[in-house]
Motif scaffolding. Structure first.
Motif, mmCIF file in Angstrom:
data_model
loop_
_atom_site.group_PDB
_atom_site.id
_atom_site.type_symbol
_atom_site.label_atom_id
_atom_site.label_comp_id
_atom_site.label_asym_id
_atom_site.label_seq_id
_atom_site.Cartn_x
_atom_site.Cartn_y
_atom_site.Cartn_z
ATOM 1 N N TYR A 1 -7.321 -7.876 4.022
ATOM 2 C CA TYR A 1 -7.051 -7.098 5.239
ATOM 3 C C TYR A 1 -7.320 -5.616 4.999
ATOM 4 O O TYR A 1 -7.935 -4.937 5.827
ATOM 5 C CB TYR A 1 -5.606 -7.319 5.663
ATOM 6 N N LEU A 2 -6.844 -5.101 3.832
ATOM 7 C CA LEU A 2 -7.063 -3.688 3.520
ATOM 8 C C LEU A 2 -8.547 -3.383 3.349
ATOM 9 O O LEU A 2 -8.993 -2.268 3.647
ATOM 10 C CB LEU A 2 -6.296 -3.315 2.248
ATOM 11 N N ALA B 1 -9.804 -3.568 7.173
ATOM 12 C CA ALA B 1 -9.049 -2.891 8.239
ATOM 13 C C ALA B 1 -9.604 -1.491 8.473
ATOM 14 O O ALA B 1 -10.066 -0.821 7.542
ATOM 15 C CB ALA B 1 -7.572 -2.823 7.888
ATOM 16 N N SER C 1 -2.762 4.917 8.100
ATOM 17 C CA SER C 1 -2.531 3.480 8.274
ATOM 18 C C SER C 1 -3.872 2.768 8.090
ATOM 19 O O SER C 1 -4.918 3.298 8.497
ATOM 20 C CB SER C 1 -1.959 3.205 9.659
ATOM 21 N N PRO C 2 -3.912 1.583 7.452
ATOM 22 C CA PRO C 2 -2.749 0.902 6.860
ATOM 23 C C PRO C 2 -2.384 1.477 5.494
ATOM 24 O O PRO C 2 -3.265 1.918 4.757
ATOM 25 C CB PRO C 2 -3.251 -0.544 6.726
ATOM 26 N N ARG C 3 -1.078 1.451 5.175
ATOM 27 C CA ARG C 3 -0.608 1.927 3.883
ATOM 28 C C ARG C 3 -0.692 0.787 2.878
ATOM 29 O O ARG C 3 -0.087 -0.263 3.074
ATOM 30 C CB ARG C 3 0.819 2.442 4.002
ATOM 31 N N VAL D 1 1.548 -2.637 2.968
ATOM 32 C CA VAL D 1 0.925 -3.888 3.415
ATOM 33 C C VAL D 1 1.091 -4.966 2.356
ATOM 34 O O VAL D 1 1.437 -6.121 2.656
ATOM 35 C CB VAL D 1 -0.566 -3.655 3.737
#
Length: 783
Positions: free
Chosen positions: A48-49, A52, A483-485, A489
């Protein structure tokens, strides 16, 4: 020491131990599952990171002059300074977040079309390095209800751009479905490269910008405002905040210059009128002197002229002041021409009037600023309108008082002029005529000079107008994304994975109706557990023998040692073995316990008193007839029934005999007590294997003849609902000295840590834990 009641529920300390046991045996046993889910969760979080879209935080600070934070320093000149304008910081925050300013920012930066490059997973904003620029001269023509996403392909060599499948000329203002648009491309752009454009209408864009914008004071006493904005493109966020502060500063200067412009217009009109009058009077003087041949007048005429001129000048000033008062009254009562501020206060020197007009001006300016951000029925706007209504009567009252004073002064001046006119009769007629003509000239010249001075002062104030705010820090984005952190996460993914596994285990346990751990037993009943017997997959009826050092054999030796602690010693030698239901291993426990006792040279007799479903004779491979039922009906004696186990001179079996139709009546016919008395005199231990107590009443009938009872429960076999029944039997002592044996315990990775390691049973524990070779994934699902 504090006395503990065995029949009461466990204390708080015991509850604490139960909680540890619950975690150890219920959840920690599934550590491979936790490990796998944690790995999958971290992998999903990293994925996701990786894809994202990062969001950046942009901030700037603005210093605003605020009258609510004034420490009380004031003077009359400051109150009369109509070109200055103190500001209320709450109002300025509303102005900064108004739709009017945001629309102007969007229009200046031309944000109606976002350009993206196509990516494998997500589209990448191309704001910083966009090869093409879209300009929307008519943003109000964008009428789509939702943002439209269209494709854009450049054909620089043909000077074309393909937008939404239609070709348009570059660098020309063309008509599109979204109004007029101008498409310009940078030199050296790749031909045929595909881009995506997100076109949004003005109203939706304004709402999006306001959603991402946050304006707050840095503290209650400070006059510094903090502006914050979040955007996926940090440079775009910086441009938006800097443009917002620029637009706000320009609007502030524009508001300040409104009064100066109004005053300049008034002075300019009056100068035009006075200039014409002065030119006419000078022409009359020149014409009179030329016709009369007059060069100079006497001293008496000079004194008279000076007096009359001074009176006439004062009369003119009073006339101008009356004109100003009329203009102010007209503005207050009617506000004609759409004018919303006081036009001018030239010639007025009354401090009270000036202070009232200053307050009226400030209030009206606040109303104009507030109308940009709130509706007509706003409580704050209503309060300001009421303040204007309260100031109006005071101003009108003061205005009427000033008018009366000016009229009285004019009467006195006219009276003096009448007296001076009588003196004119003593002056020669030519000189008198010259004085009359010159008097008008001096009056007009004085008024003209005064108006010129005021015009220069107003022009100076207009050109020197500066904003009441100052940019302390220009917009700047944080070094990393907001964001995202990353750590948050990953932590949330780990927590979600752990919660998911805990929920799965809890749901599985809730759906599981059988006992799965020792903690399940201890939570419900206070009956002591004297032994835990591991599950044996060898299918052997006897797992203990002389010299055999298996783990299960050692557990039976431990159970043998515990018999003295549960009351079996000396004359107390009868042990009852029962369970809740069939299949819990009570016959297995009875047989191996009897064998264990025989190995220490104790004479043991094992009674097969499960008259409905006898198993011991089959397990020990002895004949079932004649047996107990034959003795109870009086057809056999003890010597005929006893079967010595082959190879074990100390162990005897008393089989069940023929399965009777009425076992309960046989037990109650009176011969049981005689049977047990003879057996106790012949053997060191008498072990009675009886039917399950949860199904029939045989065990309750035999319990009074036993010195102790072993109640067998089995891992993943005994239903949990029977635990309450066991607790009732223990508390009511229906089965005498009741003690529990937890049978068939299947080891897992946690529970196996305490069994056998370091005592020569390591390989056996591993064998019992692992069983047949299996795949890792299958093992996890089996767990």
């Amino acid at each position: 020491m504090q006395k503990v009641n065995a029949h009461n529920k466990p204390s708080q300390a015991e509850d604490k131990v139960d909680l540890v046991a619950l975690i150890r045996y219920r959840y920690l046993a599934y550590w491979p599952l936790f490990l796998i889910v944690a790995g999958l969760s971290v992998g999903a979080a990293l994925l996701y990171l990786r894809y994202a879209t990062p969001v950046y935080h942009i901030s700037s600070t603005l210093l605003v002059k605020d009258d609510s934070k004034d420490l009380g320093e004031s003077n009359i000149l400051a109150e009369m300074d109509l070109f200055g304008s103190k500001k209320n910081i709450e109002n300025e925050i509303e102005v900064l977040t108004s739709r009017t300013l945001i629309r102007e920012v969007a229009h200046n930066l031309n944000l109606y079309g976002d350009i993206y490059e196509e990516g494998q997973i997500r589209n990448i904003p191309a704001y910083d390095y966009t090869p093409v620029k879209l300009q929307f001269p008519e943003p109000e023509r964008i009428m789509s209800a939702v943002p439209e996403k269209v494709t854009l392909q450049l054909q620089a060599k043909q000077n074309k751009a393909i937008l939404a499948g239609k070709a348009y000329n570059l660098n020309d203002t063309v008509q599109t479905p979204w109004g007029k648009m101008k498409i310009t491309a940078k030199p050296g752009v790749d031909d045929n490269k595909l881009y995506h454009v997100r076109i949004i209408n003005e109203k939706q864009l304004t709402q999006e910008l306001l959603t991402k914008l946050k304006v707050t004071p840095i503290s209650k006493m400070a006059t510094v405002i903090n502006l914050e904005y979040t955007d996926v493109v940090p440079n775009r966020g910086e441009d938006i905040l800097n443009e917002l502060m620029k637009v706000y500063t320009a609007a502030s200067i524009k508001d300040k210059n409104k009064l100066a412009a109004s005053t300049m217009e008034f002075v300019t009109k009056r100068l035009d009128i006075v200039s014409k009058e002065l030119s006419a009077v000078e022409g009359k003087v020149e014409q009179f002197k030329t016709a009369s041949g007059i060069v100079d007048i006497g001293e008496q005429s000079k004194l008279f002229l000076e007096s009359v001129q001074e009176n006439d000048r004062q009369l003119s000033e009073s006339s101008m002041q009356l004109s100003v008062l009329d203009a102010i009254e007209k503005h207050i009562t009617g506000k004609s021409g759409g004018q919303s501020i006081v036009p001018a206060t030239l010639g007025l020197s009354d401090p009270v009037m000036m202070e009232l007009l200053s307050k009226l001006y400030q209030t009206e300016m606040e109303i104009e600023a507030l109308k940009k951000t709130t509706g007509e029925n706003s409580p704050k706007l209503t309060a300001l309108n009421r303040q204007v209504e309260k100031l109006t009567p005071s101003i009108l009252e003061n205005l009427h008082s000033l008018r009366e004073n000016l009229n009285a002064s004019r009467v006195k001046l006219q009276s003096d002029n009448a007296r001076f006119n009588s003196m004119l009769r003593t002056v020669p007629s030519k000189e008198r005529a010259l004085v009359e003509v010159s008097r008008d000239k001096e009056i007009k010249a004085a008024i003209y000079t005064f108006l010129l001075q005021k015009r220069e002062e107003t022009a100076l104030a207009y050109s020197a107008a500066v904003s009441d705010n100052r940019i302390v820090d220009a917009a700047e984005s944080d070094p990393g994304p907001f964001s995202p952190r990353r750590m948050m996460v990953i932590a949330m993914a780990l927590a979600a994975g752990v919660v998911l596994v805990i929920g799965f285990i809890t749901l599985k346990d809730m759906m599981n109706r059988e006992i799965t751990s020792r903690a399940d037993i201890e939570k419900v009943t206070a009956a002591p557990i004297v032994a835990e017997i591991l599950y044996d997959d060898s299918n052997d009826a006897v797992v203990i023998a002389d010299g055999r050092r298996s783990l299960v054999a050692e557990q039976f030796r431990t159970l043998r040692t515990s018999l003295s602690y549960i009351g079996l010693n000396g004359d107390n030698k009868t042990l009852l073995v029962t369970s809740s239901i069939s299949g819990e291993g009570k016959s297995f426990i009875s047989v191996n316990l009897a064998v264990s006792l025989s190995l220490i040279r104790k004479k043991v007799v094992l009674l097969e008193f499960d008259l409905r479903k006898p198993m011991i004779s089959k397990m020990m491979k002895v004949s079932r007839e004649p047996g107990i039922t034959n003795y109870l009906v009086g057809r056999s004696n003890i010597s005929e029934m006893l079967r010595q186990v082959e190879g074990n001179e100390n162990l005897y079996i008393l089989p069940a005999g023929v399965i009777p139709p009425n076992p309960t009546e046989l037990i109650l016919n009176g011969r049981l007590e005689e049977l047990l008395r003879h057996l106790k005199s012949m053997f060191d231990y008498v072990i009675i294997d009886t039917a399950p107590v949860g199904l029939v009443s045989d065990a309750r009938l035999l319990a009074p003849f036993a010195d102790a009872t072993l109640y067998v429960t089995r891992h993943q076999v005994t239903p949990r609902l029977y635990l309450k029944k066991i607790d009732e039997l223990f508390r009511n002592k229906e089965l005498g000295k009741l003690n529990l044996v937890f049978n068939g315990v299947k080891l897992n990775s946690v529970q196996g840590q305490g069994y056998g390691y370091g005592y020569g049973y390591t390989e056996e524990v591993k064998r019992k834990k692992n069983g047949k070779p299996k795949s890792f994934i299958k093992g996890i699902f089996n767990l």
